[in-house]
Every structure is written in structure tokens, then in C-alpha cells.
Design a protein around this motif. Structure first.
Motif, PDB file in Angstrom:
ATOM      1  N   LEU A  59      35.636  55.993  62.665  1.00 43.12           N
ATOM      2  CA  LEU A  59      35.178  54.748  63.619  1.00 43.12           C
ATOM      3  C   LEU A  59      33.938  54.729  64.092  1.00 43.12           C
ATOM      4  N   LEU A  60      33.132  55.811  64.286  1.00 44.55           N
ATOM      5  CA  LEU A  60      31.902  55.909  64.748  1.00 44.55           C
ATOM      6  C   LEU A  60      30.959  55.245  63.677  1.00 44.55           C
ATOM      7  N   ILE A  61      31.157  55.838  62.711  1.00 38.76           N
ATOM      8  CA  ILE A  61      30.176  55.296  61.537  1.00 38.76           C
ATOM      9  C   ILE A  61      30.143  53.831  61.334  1.00 38.76           C
ATOM     10  N   ILE A  62      31.412  53.349  61.431  1.00 40.10           N
ATOM     11  CA  ILE A  62      31.761  51.792  61.105  1.00 40.10           C
ATOM     12  C   ILE A  62      31.067  51.219  62.463  1.00 40.10           C
ATOM     13  N   ILE A  63      31.269  51.629  63.423  1.00 34.68           N
ATOM     14  CA  ILE A  63      30.493  51.146  64.804  1.00 34.68           C
ATOM     15  C   ILE A  63      29.140  51.015  64.680  1.00 34.68           C
ATOM     16  N   PHE A  64      28.581  52.109  64.199  1.00 38.10           N
ATOM     17  CA  PHE A  64      27.184  52.244  64.096  1.00 38.10           C
ATOM     18  C   PHE A  64      26.610  51.241  63.198  1.00 38.10           C
ATOM     19  N   ALA A  65      27.554  51.247  61.871  1.00 37.36           N
ATOM     20  CA  ALA A  65      27.180  50.209  60.643  1.00 37.36           C
ATOM     21  C   ALA A  65      27.001  48.794  61.105  1.00 37.36           C
ATOM     22  N   LEU A  66      27.916  48.515  61.997  1.00 36.26           N
ATOM     23  CA  LEU A  66      28.043  47.157  62.698  1.00 36.26           C
ATOM     24  C   LEU A  66      27.082  46.834  63.622  1.00 36.26           C
ATOM     25  N   GLY A  68      24.846  49.451  65.121  1.00 32.73           N
ATOM     26  CA  GLY A  68      24.187  50.735  65.636  1.00 32.73           C
ATOM     27  C   GLY A  68      22.721  50.288  66.198  1.00 32.73           C
ATOM     28  N   GLN A  69      21.914  49.435  65.427  1.00 26.93           N
ATOM     29  CA  GLN A  69      20.629  49.134  65.716  1.00 26.93           C
ATOM     30  C   GLN A  69      20.509  48.339  66.996  1.00 26.93           C
ATOM     31  N   PHE A  70      21.511  47.509  67.174  1.00 28.60           N
ATOM     32  CA  PHE A  70      21.581  46.956  68.433  1.00 28.60           C
ATOM     33  C   PHE A  70      22.009  47.769  69.798  1.00 28.60           C
ATOM     34  N   ILE A  71      22.772  48.811  69.537  1.00 20.87           N
ATOM     35  CA  ILE A  71      23.039  49.614  70.377  1.00 20.87           C
ATOM     36  C   ILE A  71      21.909  50.295  71.037  1.00 20.87           C
ATOM     37  N   LEU A 122      29.416  66.365  64.570  1.00 22.82           N
ATOM     38  CA  LEU A 122      29.389  67.298  63.495  1.00 22.82           C
ATOM     39  C   LEU A 122      29.583  66.442  62.190  1.00 22.82           C
ATOM     40  N   LEU A 123      30.452  65.530  62.149  1.00 27.34           N
ATOM     41  CA  LEU A 123      30.794  64.638  60.886  1.00 27.34           C
ATOM     42  C   LEU A 123      29.924  63.416  61.237  1.00 27.34           C
ATOM     43  N   ALA A 124      29.934  62.628  62.100  1.00 27.99           N
ATOM     44  CA  ALA A 124      29.343  61.536  62.621  1.00 27.99           C
ATOM     45  C   ALA A 124      28.258  61.921  63.483  1.00 27.99           C
ATOM     46  N   GLY A 125      27.108  62.692  62.929  1.00 31.97           N
ATOM     47  CA  GLY A 125      25.972  63.113  63.442  1.00 31.97           C
ATOM     48  C   GLY A 125      24.719  61.939  63.241  1.00 31.97           C
ATOM     49  N   PRO A 126      23.610  62.501  63.924  1.00 30.91           N
ATOM     50  CA  PRO A 126      22.502  61.801  63.694  1.00 30.91           C
ATOM     51  C   PRO A 126      22.218  61.373  62.261  1.00 30.91           C
ATOM     52  N   GLY A 127      22.276  62.233  61.303  1.00 27.97           N
ATOM     53  CA  GLY A 127      21.773  62.045  59.992  1.00 27.97           C
ATOM     54  C   GLY A 127      22.888  61.098  59.297  1.00 27.97           C
ATOM     55  N   ALA A 128      23.978  61.147  59.702  1.00 30.73           N
ATOM     56  CA  ALA A 128      24.986  60.216  58.943  1.00 30.73           C
ATOM     57  C   ALA A 128      24.759  58.650  59.372  1.00 30.73           C
ATOM     58  N   ILE A 129      24.379  58.756  60.739  1.00 30.40           N
ATOM     59  CA  ILE A 129      24.365  57.535  61.581  1.00 30.40           C
ATOM     60  C   ILE A 129      23.012  56.614  61.288  1.00 30.40           C
ATOM     61  N   VAL A 130      21.913  57.582  61.113  1.00 29.33           N
ATOM     62  CA  VAL A 130      20.737  56.851  60.683  1.00 29.33           C
ATOM     63  C   VAL A 130      20.985  56.410  59.221  1.00 29.33           C
ATOM     64  N   ALA A 131      21.435  57.240  58.177  1.00 28.09           N
ATOM     65  CA  ALA A 131      21.431  56.829  57.021  1.00 28.09           C
ATOM     66  C   ALA A 131      22.410  55.551  56.814  1.00 28.09           C
ATOM     67  N   THR A 132      23.402  55.514  57.596  1.00 29.45           N
ATOM     68  CA  THR A 132      24.219  54.354  57.560  1.00 29.45           C
ATOM     69  C   THR A 132      23.516  53.004  58.049  1.00 29.45           C
ATOM     70  N   ILE A 133      22.694  53.192  59.085  1.00 27.96           N
ATOM     71  CA  ILE A 133      21.805  52.049  59.363  1.00 27.96           C
ATOM     72  C   ILE A 133      20.914  51.720  58.689  1.00 27.96           C
TER      73      ILE A 133
END
Length: 212
Positions: A59-66, A68-71, A122-133
Motif C-alpha cells: 500500500l505504501l509503495i503504491i501510494i508513493f508511486a502515485l 510520492g513526489q507531490f507528498i 523495514l520493507l517500504a523504506g526510503p530506498g524502496a520509496i526513492v527507487a519507486t519514485i
């Protein structure tokens, strides 16, 4: 012909997303930390927590994909600041694991364990969020014909990855039956050490970028 080339490009992009995120999230590295945090629960609760954890991360990674940059732009939060905050949170959890000061957790706290620290950071951490964006930006910068298929490939890769994560975590709980209480204590100490190292590295990277 262009359609088939676009499909191949989208498939390649999806595989790239999957491989990158699975390397960043590192399921084998997460397992001992997960096991140490859920060992107090019944086997059924452990399996439920495995899927809750994967669902929270998805859920978090999808939210940041949609969004993330705006947030981040709206809240004026830089990615290094987000990384530093995640590092501090992980460090607190690591200290509890190392000192054995984990509180007995009731059913009311099941969801919070899946949320923090398992689901994030741990899973949806900064690294995964940055990579997704970054992947979203790459997909959006593709031609109009390819952008939609690449975005679809990105979301499929993210969903498949989290199904795999849920399976890995759910089946890993069987280890607790084998290693018993003393083994869980040992895993908790090792997990605490690994988690502390991850946290310090996240903090160091964040400080390095912010001070540059």
C-alpha cells in the motif's frame, strides 16, 4: 511491430523494477528481524502478520508511486530527511532487540507491528520509496505509447514482489517451531545487530547528503 517492441520494453522495465526492489528490500535479510518481532504470537497470528506486513508495504509503495513526489514537495521533505527519520526509527527497534526490552504485545498491537517497523521502514523504506519514485519518472518520460504500458508493468512488478514477500515471511514462521525459545532469543540479538547497522548506515548516508 511497434506494439510488440513496446511490450518487450515494458516487460524489461517490469523485470528491472522487480529485481531492483527485491535487492533493496532484501527478504533474506528481513526474515530474522521479522521472526524476532513476531515470535511472541501464535503460528496463526504470525502468518497473518506476514501478510499484513506485505500488504502495508504494498500500500505504501503504491501510494508513493502515485503521489510520492507531490507528498514530499508539499511537505517540503527531502529524500535524505526521510531516510534519516527511517534510520532513527529502525535504531530504536534495534536497541529493543539487542537489550531484550520488547514489551509483551497484545492483539491490539498486531496491526501496529505490521505497520512499524515491519511494513515501514523495514520493507517500504526510503530506498524502496526513492527507487519507486525514480521508476515512475522513467515511465512517465517514455513516449506516449510506451508510458502507459511501462506504468502497468511497474505496478504488476510491485504486486508480484509483495505476493512473494508475503509467502516468504509466512513460510519463514515455521522456523520458530524448530529453533524454540533460545533460538528465537539468539535470532533477536543477531537481528538487532543487523538492524542497528542498517539504521546507522541510513543515518550516515542521510547526513552525508544533507551536509554536502
Amino acid at each position: 511491430m511497434n506494439g510488440s517492441v513496446g511490450a518487450v520494453g515494458a516487460l524489461t522495465f517490469g523485470i528491472q523494477v522487480f529485481v531492483t526492489l527485491i535487492v533493496i528490500i532484501d527478504p533474506p535479510g528481513v526474515m530474522p528481524i521479522f521472526l524476532s518481532l513476531v515470535s511472541k504470537y501464535s503460528p496463526e497470528q504470525q502468518r497473518k502478520l506476514a501478510w499484513k506486513t506485505a500488504s502495508v508495504s504494498l500500500l505504501l509503495i503504491i501510494i508513493f508511486a502515485l503521489f510520492g513526489q507531490f507528498i514530499l514537495d508539499y511537505l517540503k521533505i527531502s529524500l535524505p530527511a526521510l531516510q534519516g527519520a527511517g534510520g532513527l526509527l529502525l535504531l530504536l527497534v534495534a536497541l529493543n532487540l539487542l537489550t531484550g526490552n520488547q514489551k509483551e504485545q497484545g492483539n491490539e498491537e498486531d496491526v501496529s507491528v505490521a505497520l512499524v517497523p515491519l511494513g515501514t521502514p523495514l520493507l517500504a523504506g526510503p530506498g524502496a520509496i526513492v527507487a519507486t519514485i525514480i521508476f515512475v519518472k522513467q515511465a512517465n518520460s517514455a513516449g506516449s505509447g510506451s508510458s502507459l504500458s511501462m506504468m502497468a508493468a511497474l505496478f504488476v512488478a510491485i504486486i508480484v514482489l509483495h505476493i512473494l514477500l508475503g509467502l516468504v515471511l509466512a513460510y519463514s514462521t515455521g522456523i520458530i517451531k524448530i529453533i524454540k525459545k533460545s533460538g528465537v532469543t539468539l535470532i533477536a540479538r543477531i537481528a538487532g545487530l543487523l538492524l542497528a547497522a542498517i539504521a546507522v548506515q541510513m543515518l550516515a548516508d542521510a547526513i552525508k547528503i544533507l551536509s554536502a
